[in-house]
Design an enzyme around this catalytic site. Sequence first.
Site, PDB file in Angstrom:
ATOM      1  N   LEU A   1       2.036   2.811   4.827  1.00  0.00           N
ATOM      2  CA  LEU A   1       2.596   2.086   3.683  1.00  0.00           C
ATOM      3  C   LEU A   1       1.646   0.991   3.199  1.00  0.00           C
ATOM      4  O   LEU A   1       2.082   0.030   2.580  1.00  0.00           O
ATOM      5  CB  LEU A   1       3.957   1.498   4.067  1.00  0.00           C
ATOM      6  CG  LEU A   1       5.065   2.558   4.167  1.00  0.00           C
ATOM      7  CD1 LEU A   1       5.945   2.323   5.366  1.00  0.00           C
ATOM      8  CD2 LEU A   1       5.890   2.592   2.895  1.00  0.00           C
TER       9      LEU A   1
ATOM     10  N   ASN B   1      -0.295   0.894   0.783  1.00  0.00           N
ATOM     11  CA  ASN B   1      -0.305   0.741  -0.677  1.00  0.00           C
ATOM     12  C   ASN B   1       0.833  -0.140  -1.177  1.00  0.00           C
ATOM     13  O   ASN B   1       0.896  -0.453  -2.363  1.00  0.00           O
ATOM     14  CB  ASN B   1      -0.217   2.113  -1.351  1.00  0.00           C
ATOM     15  CG  ASN B   1      -1.563   2.815  -1.384  1.00  0.00           C
ATOM     16  OD1 ASN B   1      -2.591   2.181  -1.622  1.00  0.00           O
ATOM     17  ND2 ASN B   1      -1.561   4.117  -1.122  1.00  0.00           N
ATOM     18  N   HIS B   2       1.730  -0.538  -0.263  1.00  0.00           N
ATOM     19  CA  HIS B   2       2.865  -1.365  -0.653  1.00  0.00           C
ATOM     20  C   HIS B   2       2.774  -2.761  -0.037  1.00  0.00           C
ATOM     21  O   HIS B   2       3.779  -3.467   0.059  1.00  0.00           O
ATOM     22  CB  HIS B   2       4.165  -0.680  -0.230  1.00  0.00           C
ATOM     23  CG  HIS B   2       4.298   0.708  -0.784  1.00  0.00           C
ATOM     24  ND1 HIS B   2       4.820   0.961  -2.038  1.00  0.00           N
ATOM     25  CD2 HIS B   2       3.926   1.914  -0.281  1.00  0.00           C
ATOM     26  CE1 HIS B   2       4.791   2.267  -2.271  1.00  0.00           C
ATOM     27  NE2 HIS B   2       4.250   2.859  -1.216  1.00  0.00           N
ATOM     28  N   SER B   3       1.573  -3.167   0.338  1.00  0.00           N
ATOM     29  CA  SER B   3       1.385  -4.451   1.011  1.00  0.00           C
ATOM     30  C   SER B   3       1.039  -5.582   0.054  1.00  0.00           C
ATOM     31  O   SER B   3       1.617  -6.658   0.121  1.00  0.00           O
ATOM     32  CB  SER B   3       0.292  -4.319   2.080  1.00  0.00           C
ATOM     33  OG  SER B   3       0.711  -3.469   3.123  1.00  0.00           O
TER      34      SER B   3
END
Length: 400
Positions: A212, A214-216
């Site tokens: 995940l 890319n969602h940080s």
Amino acid sequence: MQLPLQGIRIVDLSAVVSGPMAAGILADQGADVIKIEAPKGDLTRVIGPSTGDISALFTCINRGKRSIVLDLKHPDGAAVLRELVARADVLVENFRPGAMDRLGFSYAAMSALNPRLVYLSIAGFGHTGPYAGFRVYDPVIQAVSGFADAHPNPETGEPQLLQTLLCDKITALTAAQSVTAALYARGQSGQGQKIELSMLDASLAFLWPEALYNHSYLDTEVAPMPEFGANQKLWRARDGWFAMITPQDDEFAGMCRTLGVPELVRDPRFVSISVRRRHQAELRALIEPLVRDEPVNTLVQRLGDAGVPVGRVNSKRELAHDPQVQCNDVLHETNYPDLGRIRAPRVAARFGATSTHRPVLAPHLGEHTVAVLSELGRSAQEIERLLETGVAQAHQPVKC
């Protein structure tokens, strides 16, 4: 040699996998774990291949424990539990939130009996919130935590479940580490504490770093990258499958030399990891014909010798015969007097100054009820009364 957790006593009220496996890890490391079961026993006693009240799954996550059967809703059963907790270092439970409070075994009540108690409470979704009261098993957490979406079907892109109790086991590992941390803190302060852990939290923390990423970033614009594992696929050789990944340039160069295509190192499409990731499909189309007709063992040996991260795919049946598995002496056989030999992994960590290898068995249902009650000072007459009234239950060996 003394085991790392020798002298620690754990009261294990948990069932199925997450809690029992956590307590089982601590038992492997020397803790005296007293597993308290309901009269029908832990569900895992009958899941998978089993003989009587012992299944292969149960033996692996409950070895080294002692089993006592108690009716905790009966005042006499509750009194026995309170005596055990008063002498314990750790209590482990994974009932649905609120159940322990209703039974009279809340953290407040138990810590009043024993201020040094480490009280581990495992929940499915959490101890509060909209899903807190839901019943939970591993596939449900795989769905909600993102695991199912992070491992889609490669052909359809549809989310799918991993065929293992991944979230249960991730929670168990997190729980065991948390308990040892709390015991260390108690050694400094003299006080126990409550640990709240949910399967959702443990699984999300495990999944997040690369699945995940890319969602940080929330405030800085960063171009999204392909998910790290999105394009990871196995390779097919002539007589088997293998895994190979070459993120570093020297690893990529070693693969190219070994497969007879050293010129690919200078190809503009493959000169760095970031460029190679954008051209993965093209690279795979070039490499696949070079490996599909090679014997898998020969190919893996050549690539490994060249510094390429590689390993053949072992079938479940082949796993025990893999030369590295055998060299590691990871699979041990334990002889059960009434069941014969049962194979399972040894304790994974090797401690240099303390021993963790010992041939221990998983308990029959209620196998240690009488012994544990005797340790609490109950007389033979009192134990007999508890057994006759059904408050307690003892294992009855099958007579041949």
